[in-house]
Design a protein around this motif. Structure first.
Motif, mmCIF file in Angstrom:
data_model
loop_
_atom_site.group_PDB
_atom_site.id
_atom_site.type_symbol
_atom_site.label_atom_id
_atom_site.label_comp_id
_atom_site.label_asym_id
_atom_site.label_seq_id
_atom_site.Cartn_x
_atom_site.Cartn_y
_atom_site.Cartn_z
ATOM 1 N N GLY A 122 20.310 -56.923 -31.917
ATOM 2 C CA GLY A 122 21.694 -56.744 -32.364
ATOM 3 C C GLY A 122 22.620 -57.823 -31.838
ATOM 4 N N ASN A 123 22.324 -58.319 -30.641
ATOM 5 C CA ASN A 123 23.135 -59.395 -30.048
ATOM 6 C C ASN A 123 22.671 -60.776 -30.487
ATOM 7 O OD1 ASN A 123 24.653 -57.506 -28.623
ATOM 8 N ND2 ASN A 123 23.323 -57.596 -26.820
ATOM 9 N N LYS A 171 23.144 -44.136 -22.842
ATOM 10 C CA LYS A 171 24.355 -44.808 -23.293
ATOM 11 C C LYS A 171 24.434 -44.881 -24.815
ATOM 12 C CE LYS A 171 24.918 -47.703 -19.173
ATOM 13 N NZ LYS A 171 24.975 -49.109 -18.651
ATOM 14 N N LEU A 172 23.287 -45.130 -25.469
ATOM 15 C CA LEU A 172 23.275 -45.217 -26.932
ATOM 16 C C LEU A 172 23.549 -43.873 -27.580
ATOM 17 C CD1 LEU A 172 20.165 -47.557 -27.494
ATOM 18 C CD2 LEU A 172 22.600 -48.148 -27.740
ATOM 19 N N PRO A 215 15.004 -49.398 -27.331
ATOM 20 C CA PRO A 215 16.429 -49.670 -27.081
ATOM 21 C C PRO A 215 16.688 -51.100 -26.621
ATOM 22 C CG PRO A 215 15.785 -47.575 -26.114
ATOM 23 C CD PRO A 215 14.527 -48.245 -26.561
ATOM 24 N N PHE A 216 15.784 -51.651 -25.780
ATOM 25 C CA PHE A 216 15.946 -53.037 -25.327
ATOM 26 C C PHE A 216 15.797 -54.007 -26.489
ATOM 27 C CE2 PHE A 216 14.198 -50.755 -21.638
ATOM 28 C CZ PHE A 216 15.195 -50.986 -20.715
ATOM 29 N N ILE A 220 19.679 -46.765 -20.685
ATOM 30 C CA ILE A 220 20.168 -47.378 -21.927
ATOM 31 C C ILE A 220 20.163 -46.358 -23.066
ATOM 32 C CG2 ILE A 220 19.620 -49.086 -23.704
ATOM 33 C CD1 ILE A 220 18.856 -51.010 -21.589
ATOM 34 N N ARG A 221 19.090 -45.525 -23.123
ATOM 35 C CA ARG A 221 19.009 -44.523 -24.187
ATOM 36 C C ARG A 221 20.170 -43.513 -24.067
ATOM 37 N NH1 ARG A 221 14.446 -42.778 -23.048
ATOM 38 N NH2 ARG A 221 13.244 -44.246 -24.265
ATOM 39 N N ALA A 251 16.199 -53.366 -29.723
ATOM 40 C CA ALA A 251 17.306 -53.201 -30.666
ATOM 41 C C ALA A 251 18.577 -53.864 -30.140
ATOM 42 C CB ALA A 251 17.544 -51.716 -30.922
ATOM 43 N N LYS A 252 18.823 -53.719 -28.838
ATOM 44 C CA LYS A 252 20.014 -54.322 -28.242
ATOM 45 C C LYS A 252 19.940 -55.845 -28.312
ATOM 46 C CE LYS A 252 22.695 -54.443 -23.946
ATOM 47 N NZ LYS A 252 22.772 -53.960 -22.542
ATOM 48 N N ALA A 253 18.767 -56.394 -27.966
ATOM 49 C CA ALA A 253 18.602 -57.847 -28.002
ATOM 50 C C ALA A 253 18.727 -58.375 -29.428
ATOM 51 C CB ALA A 253 17.255 -58.235 -27.410
#
Length: 276
Positions: A46-47, A273-274, A39-40, A270-271, A42-44
């Motif tokens: 994606g941003n 929230k996703l 998740p970290f 985070i998981r 993928a988030k990084a």
């Protein structure tokens, strides 16, 4: 499996038994950390924040090494007692125990590479690249099969050579994935990663010396021909080795032993929230 059958019918079982034991720490630590890190990553990705992506990847690699490296060392040292405890000396001949345990020992060498390969593949997935891990797996698998044929058919090595060829294939896969991912993200912070891994490798070497010494000192006080004394003996060695490893982690000022718990808690949030 096909090459293992060239030795004897039981050799297939020896290889499978050793593989089942060796994959346990990779599943427990390697897959778990890779899943928590995704998740970290993928988030990084994606941003478009490659600095954060690299930071999370390096942190996850060092966390993984912190757990898998000592497990690998203990499996290499305690390979025979562990096989006897799990599969039993009564139904497992001494020859079968030795072949399985040595296969396990060679597989244990590549556990960290196997776990790191899982994490690096997740890094590519986070960047929406599923082709590269597949191609690297094919290349490493081809190399492993080639080495297995060389060891078995030409060098006439025992079944443990298949464990060695598998380990070499794991290292090839991990090195290729790391080099390509490093190029893709613009370079990892080598100093930070190298320093952390150097500390963990050094501590693991000290752990190996300590564990082997304890193993030899205590072995004479236990009748390891019987299941219960063997279990007690192995448990004492593992517990003392674990305490020694964490003691050295504090001495070497490793951040992983405390940061890992906060890491999993944050990953869980985070998981959630996703998934909402």
């Amino acid at each position: 499996t096909l090459l293992a059958s060239l030795f004897s019918l039981g050799s297939i079982g020896f290889l499978n038994f050793a593989t089942q034991i060796a994959t346990f720490p990779v599943t427990l630590f390697g897959s778990a950390i890779a899943q928590a890190a995704f998740p970290f990553l993928a988030k990084a990705a994606g941003n478009g924040n490659m600095e954060e992506f690299k930071k999370q990847m390096v942190m996850s690699l060092t966390h993984m090494a912190f757990f898998i490296a000592p497990a690998s060392v203990l499996l290499m040292i305690l390979h025979t007692p562990i096989v006897r405890i799990i599969y039993g000396g009564r139904f497992f001949s001494w020859e079968a125990t030795l072949l399985t345990s040595w296969t396990l020992a060679f597989l244990a060498i590549g556990l960290l590479a196997q776990g790191a390969g899982i994490l690096l593949a997740r890094g590519f997935y986070a960047l929406f690249d599923t082709k590269t891990p597949l191609v690297m797996t094919f290349i490493s698998l081809t190399c492993s099969i080639f080495l297995s044929i060389l060891f078995v058919l030409y060098l006439k090595l025992p079944v443990w050579s298949l464990g060695l060829s598998t380990t070499i294939g794991m290292f090839i896969n991990t090195v290729l994935l790391f080099v390509l991912l490093d190029k893709k993200v613009g370079g990892f912070p080598y100093f930070t990663l190298s320093l952390a891994l150097a500390k963990i490798v050094t501590i693991s070497l000290f752990l190996g010396i300590f564990s082997y010494t304890i193993f030899k000192l205590l072995e004479q006080y236990f009748n390891t021909n019987y299941g219960l004394p063997l279990l007690v003996f192995t448990s004492i060695v593992v517990l003392l080795s674990g305490a020694f490893y964490f003691f050295l982690s504090v001495i070497f000022n490793l951040e992983e032993y405390s940061a890992i718990f906060a890491f999993f808690r944050k990953a869980g949030k985070i998981r959630q929230k996703l998934m909402q």
